[in-house]
Scaffold this motif. Structure first.
Motif, PDB file in Angstrom:
ATOM      1  N   LEU A 195       0.824  -1.210   0.000  1.00  0.00           N
ATOM      2  CA  LEU A 195       0.000   0.000   0.000  1.00  0.00           C
ATOM      3  C   LEU A 195       0.861   1.263   0.000  1.00  0.00           C
ATOM      4  O   LEU A 195       0.520   2.259  -0.640  1.00  0.00           O
ATOM      5  CB  LEU A 195      -0.929  -0.023   1.219  1.00  0.00           C
ATOM      6  N   HIS A 196       1.979   1.216   0.713  1.00  0.00           N
ATOM      7  CA  HIS A 196       2.874   2.381   0.724  1.00  0.00           C
ATOM      8  C   HIS A 196       3.450   2.627  -0.662  1.00  0.00           C
ATOM      9  O   HIS A 196       3.474   3.773  -1.151  1.00  0.00           O
ATOM     10  CB  HIS A 196       4.005   2.161   1.739  1.00  0.00           C
ATOM     11  N   GLN A 210       0.821   4.187  -3.164  1.00  0.00           N
ATOM     12  CA  GLN A 210       0.504   5.610  -3.098  1.00  0.00           C
ATOM     13  C   GLN A 210       1.694   6.499  -3.421  1.00  0.00           C
ATOM     14  O   GLN A 210       1.513   7.664  -3.799  1.00  0.00           O
ATOM     15  CB  GLN A 210      -0.046   5.972  -1.719  1.00  0.00           C
ATOM     16  N   LYS A 211       2.928   5.971  -3.298  1.00  0.00           N
ATOM     17  CA  LYS A 211       4.108   6.771  -3.581  1.00  0.00           C
ATOM     18  C   LYS A 211       4.520   6.723  -5.048  1.00  0.00           C
ATOM     19  O   LYS A 211       5.351   7.529  -5.478  1.00  0.00           O
ATOM     20  CB  LYS A 211       5.278   6.290  -2.709  1.00  0.00           C
ATOM     21  N   HIS A 239      -4.448   6.778  -4.838  1.00  0.00           N
ATOM     22  CA  HIS A 239      -4.952   6.470  -3.509  1.00  0.00           C
ATOM     23  C   HIS A 239      -5.475   5.048  -3.436  1.00  0.00           C
ATOM     24  O   HIS A 239      -5.760   4.404  -4.461  1.00  0.00           O
ATOM     25  CB  HIS A 239      -6.059   7.462  -3.130  1.00  0.00           C
ATOM     26  N   TRP A 240      -5.630   4.549  -2.201  1.00  0.00           N
ATOM     27  CA  TRP A 240      -6.151   3.208  -1.969  1.00  0.00           C
ATOM     28  C   TRP A 240      -7.120   3.232  -0.799  1.00  0.00           C
ATOM     29  O   TRP A 240      -7.142   4.160   0.006  1.00  0.00           O
ATOM     30  CB  TRP A 240      -5.021   2.218  -1.696  1.00  0.00           C
ATOM     31  N   MET A 268       3.775   4.255   8.592  1.00  0.00           N
ATOM     32  CA  MET A 268       3.066   5.000   7.555  1.00  0.00           C
ATOM     33  C   MET A 268       1.790   5.588   8.147  1.00  0.00           C
ATOM     34  O   MET A 268       1.191   5.026   9.071  1.00  0.00           O
ATOM     35  CB  MET A 268       2.743   4.113   6.345  1.00  0.00           C
ATOM     36  N   ALA A 313      -2.118   6.961   7.783  1.00  0.00           N
ATOM     37  CA  ALA A 313      -3.343   6.720   7.021  1.00  0.00           C
ATOM     38  C   ALA A 313      -4.533   7.286   7.801  1.00  0.00           C
ATOM     39  O   ALA A 313      -4.384   7.776   8.925  1.00  0.00           O
ATOM     40  CB  ALA A 313      -3.532   5.229   6.752  1.00  0.00           C
ATOM     41  N   THR A 327      -7.612   4.252   4.635  1.00  0.00           N
ATOM     42  CA  THR A 327      -7.402   4.847   3.323  1.00  0.00           C
ATOM     43  C   THR A 327      -6.221   5.808   3.347  1.00  0.00           C
ATOM     44  O   THR A 327      -5.853   6.345   4.410  1.00  0.00           O
ATOM     45  CB  THR A 327      -8.663   5.600   2.840  1.00  0.00           C
ATOM     46  N   SER A 328      -5.628   6.005   2.174  1.00  0.00           N
ATOM     47  CA  SER A 328      -4.524   6.957   2.020  1.00  0.00           C
ATOM     48  C   SER A 328      -5.020   8.381   1.827  1.00  0.00           C
ATOM     49  O   SER A 328      -4.208   9.316   1.802  1.00  0.00           O
ATOM     50  CB  SER A 328      -3.650   6.552   0.826  1.00  0.00           C
ATOM     51  N   THR A 362      -5.906  11.292   3.219  1.00  0.00           N
ATOM     52  CA  THR A 362      -5.814  11.870   4.557  1.00  0.00           C
ATOM     53  C   THR A 362      -6.410  13.268   4.661  1.00  0.00           C
ATOM     54  O   THR A 362      -6.504  13.797   5.772  1.00  0.00           O
ATOM     55  CB  THR A 362      -4.343  11.925   4.993  1.00  0.00           C
TER      56      THR A 362
END
Length: 443
Positions: A216-217, A220-221, A227-228, A270, A272, A288-289, A291
């Motif tokens: 997941l990290h 998103q990077k 996003h997830w 991380m 979230a 979720t990412s 934020t």
């Protein structure tokens, strides 16, 4: 007239609803993919490579027909002494074609479809879903050596199997990207191959089985605004950084040393956003990412997760309706198995693209509201007849396809009134049960 030639005449016909069909099915695109993958025909054959791509697509469109009949049915054989080709010639042509050209055609066509098909956005993000599915292959020595079997200590599956992971646009049901390999590979491992192919400014919804913080990290990077969203794992550890409102928190999650070893770019922690909501008396927690609470309202996020089921419906459309519940693929060798699966995805996208154009020709109708089974039967019959239509009449045929769109609109979906459960598959024959012994028989 060949099917590819019939479709190529659509360059001269460009109504608003179907202006990109010729771009998608342009024979020049197939030739470009063959050149990019180094697949060329050194001598003139009755089954040239650019036309064999259509035979692989036809395997999915005409599932109940043998491969040699599919080739003859699509009229892709060049003229010769005999009007038909032998089945062995089709097998050899598929082996010469290989996997990469069909994969390249799928990747280029899905990009054209997504660019030309309007898709609704949620706060500027395209809704995507990722999930896995399993395919069976024929039990041949080659497939048994290349693919594994699932099982327990006492039993194993009767067929070698592949695991596939797809990323799907949830409103049009168009498959954006896919990765598949031996069943022994995990869904998380295959999903890592989709990261670079994920479009920017998107929201990908994951099932709880994809809970891997390193994945997941990286998701998103990589890229811009990728996003997830995923359910919080039961028993997951986290620290609340800030409480935004009731059931709405900014949290910090630790990433284990094992995960940082596997995902080299993963940090120790991380950040979230955790949203908790009661749905039908059940406590639901979504991680979720996204934020930013002002741009992405918390009230919509939990309800948005229900759209994940669209990819499950897409798999059902592929297996039950497109392939007529024939869960074992046709091909008997590993390379042709993979080639066939790319053809299935390409054929499914072809039908879904046409259904999307049918839906957008109506007001207030989304592509997922078009009946896949009914529309697929109609569209396949029209594609089958297209080579016999004169070029001047092709615009009229395409107009008829768009004009009948309203007949395939599904009623509004009803809420589920019964729990989800695995049901026993119906049996074709009655099950014989042992007779009960009475007292006289026992004596």
């Amino acid at each position: 007239m060949l099917l590819s030639q019939a479709l190529d005449t659509l360059h001269s016909f460009s109504p608003d609803n179907l202006s990109t069909l010729s771009e998608l099915l342009d024979p020049k695109l197939i030739e470009e993919c063959l050149q990019d993958t180094g697949t060329v025909t050194l001598r003139k054959r009755r089954l040239p490579m650019e036309l064999m791509v259509w035979s692989v697509v036809g395997m999915a469109l005409f599932r109940n027909s043998p491969m040699s009949q599919v080739v003859n049915q699509l009229d892709i054989v060049l003229p010769g002494k005999r009007p038909f080709v032998a089945p062995s010639a089709v097998v050899q042509a598929r082996q010469r074609l290989g996997v990469e050209p069909v994969k390249a055609v799928f990747e280029k066509t899905q990009a054209l479809w997504r660019d030309k098909t309007p898709s609704p956005h949620w706060n500027g993000l395209t809704l995507l879903g990722v999930d896995g599915v399993v395919w069976r292959t024929p039990d041949t020595p080659e497939n048994s050596q290349a693919f594994a079997r699932t099982g327990t200590k006492t039993t194993t599956s009767d067929y070698p199997q592949l695991r596939m992971v797809c990323q799907m646009e949830l409103t049009s049901h168009l498959v954006v990207s896919s990765a598949f390999d031996c069943i022994s590979n995990s869904e998380v491992t295959l999903t890592a191959e989709l990261i670079d192919k994920t479009p920017d400014h998107s929201l990908t919804i994951f099932d709880k089985g994809f809970y891997a913080l390193g994945l997941l990290h990286r998701w998103q990077k990589t890229g811009e605004e990728r996003h997830w969203m995923i359910p919080l794992k039961k028993g997951a550890r986290y620290e609340v950084l800030r409480k935004i409102s009731s059931g709405h928190e900014l949290v910090e999650l630790p990433i284990s040393p094992q995960a940082r070893t596997k995902w080299s770019d993963a940090p120790a922690t991380m950040t979230a956003r955790l949203i908790t909501k009661m749905v039908n008396g059940k406590r639901v927690q979504i991680l979720t990412s996204m934020t930013d609470p002002k741009r992405y309202p918390a009230a919509d996020i939990v309800d948005l997760y229900a759209h994940r089921w669209e990819i499950e419906l897409g798999y059902r459309e592929m297996k039950q309706h497109l392939l007529h519940s024939q869960l074992t693929v046709r091909s008997k060798k590993p390379d042709t198995v993979k080639q066939e699966l790319w053809g299935v995805l390409l054929a499914y996208n072809l039908l879904r693209f046409l259904m999307g154009q049918m839906a957008y020709s109506l007001k207030g109708v989304e592509p997922y509201q078009i009946s896949f089974k009914g529309a697929a039967i109609y569209l396949i019959s029209q594609l089958q007849m297209l080579p016999m239509v004169s070029p001047g009449n092709i615009p009229r045929v395409i107009g008829q396809i768009i004009g009948i769109a309203a007949a395939f609109v599904l009623p509004i979906r009803r809420e589920r009134h019964y729990p989800r459960a695995v049901k026993r598959r119906p049996q074709k024959y009655a099950v014989r049960r042992p007779r009960k012994k009475n007292a006289s028989q026992l004596n």
